[in-house]
Design an enzyme around this catalytic site. Structure first.
Site, PDB file in Angstrom:
ATOM      1  N   VAL A  83       0.825  -1.110  -0.123  1.00 32.11           N
ATOM      2  CA  VAL A  83       0.104   0.112  -0.022  1.00 32.11           C
ATOM      3  C   VAL A  83       0.924   1.282  -0.145  1.00 32.11           C
ATOM      4  CG1 VAL A  83      -1.691   1.103   1.303  1.00 32.11           C
ATOM      5  CG2 VAL A  83      -1.765  -1.144   1.159  1.00 32.11           C
ATOM      6  N   GLU A 174      20.467 -10.153  22.181  1.00 31.89           N
ATOM      7  CA  GLU A 174      20.175 -11.693  21.695  1.00 31.89           C
ATOM      8  C   GLU A 174      21.179 -12.074  20.566  1.00 31.89           C
ATOM      9  OE1 GLU A 174      15.623 -12.110  23.292  1.00 31.89           O
ATOM     10  OE2 GLU A 174      15.979 -11.875  21.231  1.00 31.89           O
ATOM     11  N   ASP A 305       2.115  -1.800  16.668  1.00 27.73           N
ATOM     12  CA  ASP A 305       3.318  -0.824  16.746  1.00 27.73           C
ATOM     13  C   ASP A 305       3.002   0.655  15.990  1.00 27.73           C
ATOM     14  OD1 ASP A 305       5.074  -2.713  17.910  1.00 27.73           O
ATOM     15  OD2 ASP A 305       6.211  -2.863  16.238  1.00 27.73           O
ATOM     16  N   GLN A 323       2.947  -8.209  22.512  1.00 26.47           N
ATOM     17  CA  GLN A 323       1.736  -8.311  23.351  1.00 26.47           C
ATOM     18  C   GLN A 323       0.410  -7.176  23.258  1.00 26.47           C
ATOM     19  OE1 GLN A 323      -0.136 -10.477  24.970  1.00 26.47           O
ATOM     20  NE2 GLN A 323       1.471 -12.029  24.444  1.00 26.47           N
TER      21      GLN A 323
HETATM   22  C1  LIG Z   1      14.387  -7.986  15.390  1.00 26.22           C
HETATM   23  C2  LIG Z   1      13.284  -7.806  16.330  1.00 26.22           C
HETATM   24  C3  LIG Z   1      13.167  -8.565  17.403  1.00 26.22           C
HETATM   25  C4  LIG Z   1      12.100  -8.306  17.985  1.00 26.22           C
HETATM   26  N1  LIG Z   1      11.823  -9.140  19.390  1.00 26.22           N
HETATM   27  C5  LIG Z   1      10.875  -9.081  20.086  1.00 26.22           C
HETATM   28  C6  LIG Z   1      10.664  -9.722  21.296  1.00 26.22           C
HETATM   29  O1  LIG Z   1      11.536 -10.486  21.506  1.00 26.22           O
HETATM   30  N2  LIG Z   1       9.341  -9.733  22.100  1.00 26.22           N
HETATM   31  C7  LIG Z   1       8.425  -8.901  21.531  1.00 26.22           C
HETATM   32  O2  LIG Z   1       7.449  -8.756  22.140  1.00 26.22           O
HETATM   33  N3  LIG Z   1       8.260  -7.996  20.442  1.00 26.22           N
HETATM   34  C8  LIG Z   1       9.845  -8.065  19.851  1.00 26.22           C
HETATM   35  N4  LIG Z   1       9.558  -7.343  18.566  1.00 26.22           N
HETATM   36  C9  LIG Z   1       8.880  -6.362  18.034  1.00 26.22           C
HETATM   37  C10 LIG Z   1       7.678  -7.223  17.782  1.00 26.22           C
HETATM   38  O3  LIG Z   1       8.082  -7.931  16.511  1.00 26.22           O
HETATM   39  C11 LIG Z   1       6.758  -6.041  16.970  1.00 26.22           C
HETATM   40  O4  LIG Z   1       6.333  -5.354  18.254  1.00 26.22           O
HETATM   41  C12 LIG Z   1       5.561  -6.631  16.368  1.00 26.22           C
HETATM   42  O5  LIG Z   1       5.841  -7.399  15.529  1.00 26.22           O
HETATM   43  C13 LIG Z   1       4.413  -5.631  16.219  1.00 26.22           C
HETATM   44  O6  LIG Z   1       3.415  -6.382  15.390  1.00 26.22           O
HETATM   45  P1  LIG Z   1       2.632  -5.246  14.274  1.00 26.22           P
HETATM   46  O7  LIG Z   1       1.591  -6.311  13.913  1.00 26.22           O
HETATM   47  O8  LIG Z   1       2.220  -3.832  14.878  1.00 26.22           O
HETATM   48  O9  LIG Z   1       3.671  -4.939  13.042  1.00 26.22           O
HETATM   49  P2  LIG Z   1       4.572  -6.185  12.177  1.00 26.22           P
HETATM   50  O10 LIG Z   1       4.398  -7.514  12.960  1.00 26.22           O
HETATM   51  O11 LIG Z   1       5.795  -5.593  11.826  1.00 26.22           O
HETATM   52  O12 LIG Z   1       3.547  -6.534  10.957  1.00 26.22           O
HETATM   53  C14 LIG Z   1       3.479  -5.364  10.025  1.00 26.22           C
HETATM   54  C15 LIG Z   1       3.124  -5.927   8.778  1.00 26.22           C
HETATM   55  O13 LIG Z   1       2.678  -5.011   7.825  1.00 26.22           O
HETATM   56  C16 LIG Z   1       3.340  -5.183   6.627  1.00 26.22           C
HETATM   57  N5  LIG Z   1       3.257  -4.101   5.915  1.00 26.22           N
HETATM   58  C17 LIG Z   1       4.109  -2.816   6.259  1.00 26.22           C
HETATM   59  N6  LIG Z   1       3.852  -1.789   5.544  1.00 26.22           N
HETATM   60  C18 LIG Z   1       2.846  -2.177   4.479  1.00 26.22           C
HETATM   61  C19 LIG Z   1       2.575  -1.645   3.373  1.00 26.22           C
HETATM   62  N7  LIG Z   1       2.930  -0.279   2.879  1.00 26.22           N
HETATM   63  N8  LIG Z   1       1.970  -2.394   2.425  1.00 26.22           N
HETATM   64  C20 LIG Z   1       1.566  -3.706   2.887  1.00 26.22           C
HETATM   65  N9  LIG Z   1       2.063  -4.354   3.939  1.00 26.22           N
HETATM   66  C21 LIG Z   1       2.783  -3.594   4.884  1.00 26.22           C
HETATM   67  C22 LIG Z   1       4.415  -5.905   6.842  1.00 26.22           C
HETATM   68  O14 LIG Z   1       5.078  -6.694   5.770  1.00 26.22           O
HETATM   69  C23 LIG Z   1       4.129  -6.626   8.062  1.00 26.22           C
HETATM   70  O15 LIG Z   1       3.598  -7.909   7.782  1.00 26.22           O
HETATM   71  C24 LIG Z   1      11.052  -7.519  17.835  1.00 26.22           C
HETATM   72  C25 LIG Z   1      11.193  -6.886  16.590  1.00 26.22           C
HETATM   73  C26 LIG Z   1      12.178  -7.133  15.795  1.00 26.22           C
HETATM   74  C27 LIG Z   1      12.502  -6.233  14.649  1.00 26.22           C
END
Ligand SMILES: Cc1cc2nc3c(=O)[nH]c(=O)nc-3n(C[C@H](O)[C@H](O)[C@H](O)COP(=O)(O)OP(=O)(O)OC[C@H]3O[C@@H](n4cnc5c(N)ncnc54)[C@H](O)[C@@H]3O)c2cc1C
Length: 425
Positions: A83, A174, A305, A323
């Site tokens: 998007v 880590e 996030d 979480q």
């Molecule tokens: C290396 C790393 C380690 C982590 N370790 C931990 C941990 O140990 N414990 C913990 O609780 N949290 C951890 N986190 C944080 C956790 O992963 C995030 O808080 C969590 O993934 C947030 O979920 P979300 O659904 O908001 O975003 P995300 O899981 O990041 O998902 C966002 C999705 O949106 C999609 N997207 C983004 N922009 C677009 C667009 N323009 N068009 C189409 N699709 C799009 C992406 O492809 C992705 O699939 C870590 C993060 C990272 C990067």
């Protein structure tokens, strides 16, 4: 976009991460056409990306097809697309495969790596935010070991075997721990003719302690564990330049390093189109009310996030960890049912289940509300929680067997350069 014509209203979810998937999974009986759009066709379990980077796990054990996650939903459609813009007045989203109208929109795009405007770092440092990037780090690390094994120059070998991890949060800690385990247990057997002491692992953290979001106890124990493993920790130190070969610190010190991983922060993966006032400066997160509605847009929600919700307890928004994303996804699902029934929405409250980080075998730290502990028990709890949180039964089984194998054999089996990484230098 080619979607079935229907009289139902349409809900678009952008992002199949923790928030988007936990929302969609709860919408089985919602009377709407649901379209989930993601630029990847899989959900990524980001907390274990560092194990892919360090050859502990294959990528397919931490990624899971989004279509498979949602196969039991009849009213669900997936589109592999990126998007680029939201048009709120026309109620549509613009993607690289076409446009799509919505009645309700959920933004769950998560975050992207934050280089704080430093273009040089952005072009030369290795980010670790998705599977391809984790694989790049794995390839680069193994390629550099191969080069070092064939190099006569001590100076060149040291640069090739020097690992600089920027950011002492859970990811940096880590990753450093996992690299140290490779150094201590695995690489000496693979590269018998290399002096493994030439490999150094440096962890740079801008604040005065590692794991700044966790307790003092967790920081202290993690520091102790990292030092036991041989990681060199540099506190109150910022990396200001990196040209792909030389790292420059804020005090002017330089060091040669061919492997620099940037784990120093993220910023919201926001989308253009909404009024600029709803975006929180620098954080790039969308301001939402207690029902996850983006301020001023009654039919647009943001979760995970990317959402910035101020509450009494979380005055600067919820932590950007899994979480809150999962809980907001599930909570919004309940609110969408209420919305369709004309009932009042319920405000979101975050239930903090604690935080944890692992440094290596038998070494982890756990902060619960009333209890803080470390060592073997913490490591066991960390493993159990991560196994259970993984999406898909197959992935849980594969990861469990990999961990058991690695534990018994002091090994990390995925030391493969499948797709070579071509660095700019
Ligand atoms: C290396 C790393 C380690 C982590 N370790 C931990 C941990 O140990 N414990 C913990 O609780 N949290 C951890 N986190 C944080 C956790 O992963 C995030 O808080 C969590 O993934 C947030 O979920 P979300 O659904 O908001 O975003 P995300 O899981 O990041 O998902 C966002 C999705 O949106 C999609 N997207 C983004 N922009 C677009 C667009 N323009 N068009 C189409 N699709 C799009 C992406 O492809 C992705 O699939 C870590 C993060 C990272 C990067």
């Amino acid at each position: 976009m080619n979607l079935p014509k229907t009289d139902q209203k349409r809900l678009i979810i952008i992002g199949g991460g923790f928030a988007g998937v936990s929302l969609a999974k709860k919408l089985k009986d919602l009377d709407m056409q649901i379209v989930l759009i993601d630029k990847h066709n899989y959900h990524t379990f980001q907390p274990l990306l560092y194990q892919v980077s360090t050859s502990g796990l294959e990528p397919d054990s931490i990624a899971y097809p989004i279509r498979k996650v949602l196969k039991r939903l009849n009213n669900f459609h997936f589109r592999l697309a990126e998007v680029s813009k939201i048009e709120p007045t026309l109620q549509k989203v613009i993607t690289n495969i076409g446009e799509l109208d919505y009645n309700y929109l959920v933004i769950a795009t998560g975050t992207k790596t934050n280089f704080y405007g430093n273009k040089e770092l952005e072009s030369n440092a290795m980010p670790m935010k998705n599977v391809p990037q984790a694989l790049n780090i794995r390839s680069l690390m193994l390629q550099n070991f191969e080069k070092a094994d064939d190099s006569e120059s001590l100076e060149e070998r040291k640069a090739l075997l020097n690992f600089c991890i920027v950011g002492g949060g859970p990811t940096g800690v880590e990753l450093s721990g996992a690299l140290a385990e490779l150094k201590n247990n695995v690489f000496p057997k693979d590269y018998k003719h290399l002096n493994i002491d030439e490999m150094e692992i440096h962890l740079f953290e801008g604040t005065g302690r590692v794991l700044p979001p966790m307790s003092e106890h967790a920081s202290k124990k993690a520091t102790q564990f990292l030092k036991e493993l041989g990681v060199q920790i540099h506190l109150e130190t910022l990396v200001s330049h990196y040209d792909g070969e030389t790292v420059t610190l804020n005090d002017g010190t330089t060091m040669k390093c061919k492997n620099l991983v940037w784990a120093a922060g993220v910023t919201g993966a926001s989308l253009p189109g909404l009024d600029g006032k709803v975006l929180v400066d620098k954080l790039n997160r969308f301001k939402v009310d207690r029902f996850n509605r983006v301020e001023g847009y009654p039919n647009i929600f943001a979760i995970g996030d990317i959402a910035y919700m101020e509450t009494e307890e979380y005055k600067r928004g919820h932590p950007q960890v899994a979480q809150p994303a999962i809980q907001q996804g599930e909570h919004l699902a309940e609110n969408l049912f209420r919305l369709l029934k004309g009932e009042d929405l319920k405000p979101f409250s975050y239930n903090d289940k604690g935080t944890m980080a692992t440094v290596g075998r038998n070494k982890a730290v756990v902060d619960l509300n009333k209890m803080k502990f470390s060592g073997f028990l913490a490591w066991f709890v960390w493993m159990f929680v991560h196994l259970m949180a993984l999406v898909g039964f197959r992935n849980r089984v594969v990861v469990f067997f990999n961990w058991a194998y690695n534990y018994i054999n002091y090994d990390k089996a995925a030391r493969l350069i499948v797709r070579p990484f071509h660095s700019k230098k």
